[in-house]
Motif scaffolding. Structure first.
Motif, PDB file in Angstrom:
ATOM      1  N   HIS A  25       0.891  -1.323  -0.082  1.00  0.00           N
ATOM      2  CA  HIS A  25      -0.139  -0.113   0.095  1.00  0.00           C
ATOM      3  C   HIS A  25       0.877   1.112  -0.127  1.00  0.00           C
ATOM      4  O   HIS A  25       1.881   1.366   0.691  1.00  0.00           O
ATOM      5  CB  HIS A  25      -0.963   0.269   1.433  1.00  0.00           C
ATOM      6  CG  HIS A  25      -2.005   0.981   0.876  1.00  0.00           C
ATOM      7  ND1 HIS A  25      -1.950   2.294   1.179  1.00  0.00           N
ATOM      8  CD2 HIS A  25      -3.236   0.717   0.912  1.00  0.00           C
ATOM      9  CE1 HIS A  25      -3.198   2.929   0.997  1.00  0.00           C
ATOM     10  NE2 HIS A  25      -4.030   1.802   0.892  1.00  0.00           N
ATOM     11  N   PRO A  26       0.626   2.285  -0.833  1.00  0.00           N
ATOM     12  CA  PRO A  26       1.517   3.453  -0.839  1.00  0.00           C
ATOM     13  C   PRO A  26       1.368   4.278   0.533  1.00  0.00           C
ATOM     14  O   PRO A  26       2.252   5.105   0.493  1.00  0.00           O
ATOM     15  CB  PRO A  26       0.731   4.143  -1.923  1.00  0.00           C
ATOM     16  CG  PRO A  26      -0.037   3.349  -2.792  1.00  0.00           C
ATOM     17  CD  PRO A  26      -0.596   2.376  -1.791  1.00  0.00           C
ATOM     18  N   ILE A  27       0.579   4.013   1.371  1.00  0.00           N
ATOM     19  CA  ILE A  27       0.658   4.739   2.433  1.00  0.00           C
ATOM     20  C   ILE A  27       1.806   4.305   3.368  1.00  0.00           C
ATOM     21  O   ILE A  27       2.202   5.150   4.320  1.00  0.00           O
ATOM     22  CB  ILE A  27      -0.709   4.682   3.317  1.00  0.00           C
ATOM     23  CG1 ILE A  27      -0.833   5.667   4.215  1.00  0.00           C
ATOM     24  CG2 ILE A  27      -1.003   3.295   4.201  1.00  0.00           C
ATOM     25  CD1 ILE A  27      -2.047   5.915   4.902  1.00  0.00           C
ATOM     26  N   TYR A 334       3.916  18.322   0.711  1.00  0.00           N
ATOM     27  CA  TYR A 334       4.262  17.953  -0.838  1.00  0.00           C
ATOM     28  C   TYR A 334       5.396  17.281  -1.158  1.00  0.00           C
ATOM     29  O   TYR A 334       5.815  16.319  -1.870  1.00  0.00           O
ATOM     30  CB  TYR A 334       4.021  19.472  -1.311  1.00  0.00           C
ATOM     31  CG  TYR A 334       4.526  19.244  -3.005  1.00  0.00           C
ATOM     32  CD1 TYR A 334       3.530  18.932  -3.945  1.00  0.00           C
ATOM     33  CD2 TYR A 334       5.864  19.423  -3.460  1.00  0.00           C
ATOM     34  CE1 TYR A 334       4.119  18.751  -5.404  1.00  0.00           C
ATOM     35  CE2 TYR A 334       6.237  19.482  -4.743  1.00  0.00           C
ATOM     36  CZ  TYR A 334       5.422  19.326  -5.686  1.00  0.00           C
ATOM     37  OH  TYR A 334       5.655  19.020  -6.984  1.00  0.00           O
ATOM     38  N   ASN A 335       6.547  17.790  -0.226  1.00  0.00           N
ATOM     39  CA  ASN A 335       7.801  17.254  -0.427  1.00  0.00           C
ATOM     40  C   ASN A 335       7.923  15.657  -0.013  1.00  0.00           C
ATOM     41  O   ASN A 335       8.379  14.921  -0.491  1.00  0.00           O
ATOM     42  CB  ASN A 335       8.866  18.012   0.858  1.00  0.00           C
ATOM     43  CG  ASN A 335       9.066  19.344   0.171  1.00  0.00           C
ATOM     44  OD1 ASN A 335       8.899  19.435  -0.939  1.00  0.00           O
ATOM     45  ND2 ASN A 335      10.000  19.953   0.795  1.00  0.00           N
ATOM     46  N   ILE A 336       7.213  15.385   1.121  1.00  0.00           N
ATOM     47  CA  ILE A 336       7.063  13.972   1.490  1.00  0.00           C
ATOM     48  C   ILE A 336       6.384  13.137   0.509  1.00  0.00           C
ATOM     49  O   ILE A 336       6.803  11.927   0.296  1.00  0.00           O
ATOM     50  CB  ILE A 336       6.384  14.015   2.785  1.00  0.00           C
ATOM     51  CG1 ILE A 336       7.040  14.613   4.126  1.00  0.00           C
ATOM     52  CG2 ILE A 336       6.026  12.321   3.453  1.00  0.00           C
ATOM     53  CD1 ILE A 336       6.455  14.612   5.452  1.00  0.00           C
ATOM     54  N   LEU A 337       5.341  13.707   0.018  1.00  0.00           N
ATOM     55  CA  LEU A 337       4.449  12.769  -0.837  1.00  0.00           C
ATOM     56  C   LEU A 337       5.280  12.687  -2.209  1.00  0.00           C
ATOM     57  O   LEU A 337       5.533  11.592  -2.939  1.00  0.00           O
ATOM     58  CB  LEU A 337       3.478  13.565  -1.146  1.00  0.00           C
ATOM     59  CG  LEU A 337       2.321  12.953  -2.359  1.00  0.00           C
ATOM     60  CD1 LEU A 337       1.793  11.492  -1.755  1.00  0.00           C
ATOM     61  CD2 LEU A 337       1.038  13.739  -2.513  1.00  0.00           C
ATOM     62  N   ASN A 341       6.641   8.890  -3.394  1.00  0.00           N
ATOM     63  CA  ASN A 341       6.340   8.639  -5.073  1.00  0.00           C
ATOM     64  C   ASN A 341       7.461   7.857  -5.848  1.00  0.00           C
ATOM     65  O   ASN A 341       7.499   7.200  -6.458  1.00  0.00           O
ATOM     66  CB  ASN A 341       5.621   9.572  -5.667  1.00  0.00           C
ATOM     67  CG  ASN A 341       4.185   9.577  -5.149  1.00  0.00           C
ATOM     68  OD1 ASN A 341       3.630   8.762  -4.201  1.00  0.00           O
ATOM     69  ND2 ASN A 341       3.439  10.690  -5.364  1.00  0.00           N
ATOM     70  N   GLN A 342       8.739   8.865  -5.496  1.00  0.00           N
ATOM     71  CA  GLN A 342       9.916   8.523  -6.210  1.00  0.00           C
ATOM     72  C   GLN A 342      10.894   7.092  -5.812  1.00  0.00           C
ATOM     73  O   GLN A 342      11.731   7.031  -5.985  1.00  0.00           O
ATOM     74  CB  GLN A 342      10.786   9.900  -6.206  1.00  0.00           C
ATOM     75  CG  GLN A 342      10.543  11.017  -6.964  1.00  0.00           C
ATOM     76  CD  GLN A 342      11.439  11.941  -6.941  1.00  0.00           C
ATOM     77  OE1 GLN A 342      12.305  12.179  -6.066  1.00  0.00           O
ATOM     78  NE2 GLN A 342      11.230  13.109  -7.548  1.00  0.00           N
TER      79      GLN A 342
END
Length: 352
Positions: A25-27, A334-337, A341-342
């Protein structure tokens, strides 16, 4: 065979909350990056609380919850607490167990001033940048700066003449010189451009790393007290590298912006104005300047995410300190997300 519906009377469960969250899971990636950002801040967060008295809600829980609010576009803190009551993903991310009660929404209100006074929002954002630097994501040669208007949480009917002003402005139009909002005195009247309606707002500024697309610095100002150029120069104080380049739109095409950056051993690459531009052929002839023109529009995507997904088009708070904290936490989210994602994360070394 048709299964029979049964009433839900389970009082005990053998499945832990950890087991209910899929490994893919992405979370989980979001939680690992968030924990790595919080790890160096734990000591400072403990100092914000007294060593005696009843234990309060851990500030790490509150910060994780606010990151969730920004990432998942939750409208209010009351809705966020409601989600914590039944959403297993959110409970696991924040750190609550299955049987742990969710706190009241006023907990955010009571702790917000403590976070503002200790500049936790700025420290949290800086730590996201430090983590990105440790992972080799950031650069030290090219940045983009820009500003946008954040609509204030105040109506136009609250914009009234200052009764303490000794001068008589009877019959004059409303302006920031003669009027103030009775509900949010820090908000100022401004419009985006010709033909656009005026609104009470704040100035939100960002400096972005052009290579990683991460927020390098964030700042909220009172419109008029600090222009976009002044905000950009304030954020440029801590630029790394040797003679970094700062790209900007034509609103920054002035001698003050370019000279201020030269004093900081940096180079300004604003988009030239049609008339009276401070940019000449000595700058535009270089390939570096053309590259700045190409990467400059990328910051608009960042503003779009903050306004649309993180609900920063209109702030939910009143007063410059509270709006500034919200802006910094949204930029941190935003930075954490983006780092999650990277795929830039590793197993957290949390010390419980």
């Amino acid at each position: 065979m048709h299964g029979r519906e049964r009433e839900q009377h389970e009082l005990l469960t053998a499945v832990s909350l950890e087991e209910r969250i899929p490994e893919s899971h992405p979370i989980r990636r979001l939680r690992r990056v968030t924990d790595e950002v919080l790890l160096p801040l734990k000591a400072g967060l403990r100092e914000l609380y007294s060593s005696t008295g009843r234990p309060g809600i851990p500030p790490e829980y509150l910060l994780r919850a606010l990151i969730l609010q920004a990432v998942f576009s939750i409208r209010s803190e009351r809705q966020l607490v409601e989600q914590l009551q039944y959403n297993l993903l959110f409970r696991w991310f924040v750190g609550l167990g299955l049987d742990d009660p969710a706190w009241d929404a006023t907990t955010f209100t009571k702790n917000r001033q403590r976070l503002i006074e200790s500049e936790v929002g700025q420290a949290f954002l800086c730590q996201t940048v430090n983590l990105a630097e440790a992972k080799g994501l950031t650069s030290d040669d090219r940045f983009v700066v820009d500003g946008t208007l954040i609509k204030a949480y105040a109506g136009m009917k609250s914009f009234k003449k200052d009764k303490d002003d000794p001068d008589d402005f009877t019959g004059t139009t409303r302006s920031n010189r003669t009027h103030r909002s009775t509900t949010d005195p820090d908000a100022r009247l401004m419009r985006k451009g010709k033909g656009e309606p005026s609104m009470l707002c704040y100035l939100g500024s960002l400096m972005m790393d052009a290579q990683a697309g991460l927020v390098r610095a964030a700042r909220v100002s009172v419109v008029g007290d600090e222009s976009e150029v002044d905000a950009a120069l304030a954020m440029a104080q801590t630029l790394p590298g040797r003679r970094p380049v700062v790209a900007a739109d034509k609103g920054y095409d002035c001698g003050k912006f370019r000279k201020g950056l030269r004093d900081l051993a940096a180079v300004g690459h604003p988009v030239p104005k049609a008339k009276g531009s401070s940019v000449d052929g000595r700058s535009t002839r270089h390939e570096s300047y053309q590259k700045s023109l190409k990467v400059r529009p990328s910051i608009e995507k960042l503003f779009g995410w903050l306004k649309q997904e993180s609900r920063m088009r209109q702030t939910r708070f009143r007063g410059l300190p509270k709006v500034g904290l919200q802006w910094e936490l949204a930029a941190s989210a935003y930075n954490i997300l983006r780092m999650a994602n990277q795929g830039v994360w590793f197993v957290s070394r949390l010390v419980v």
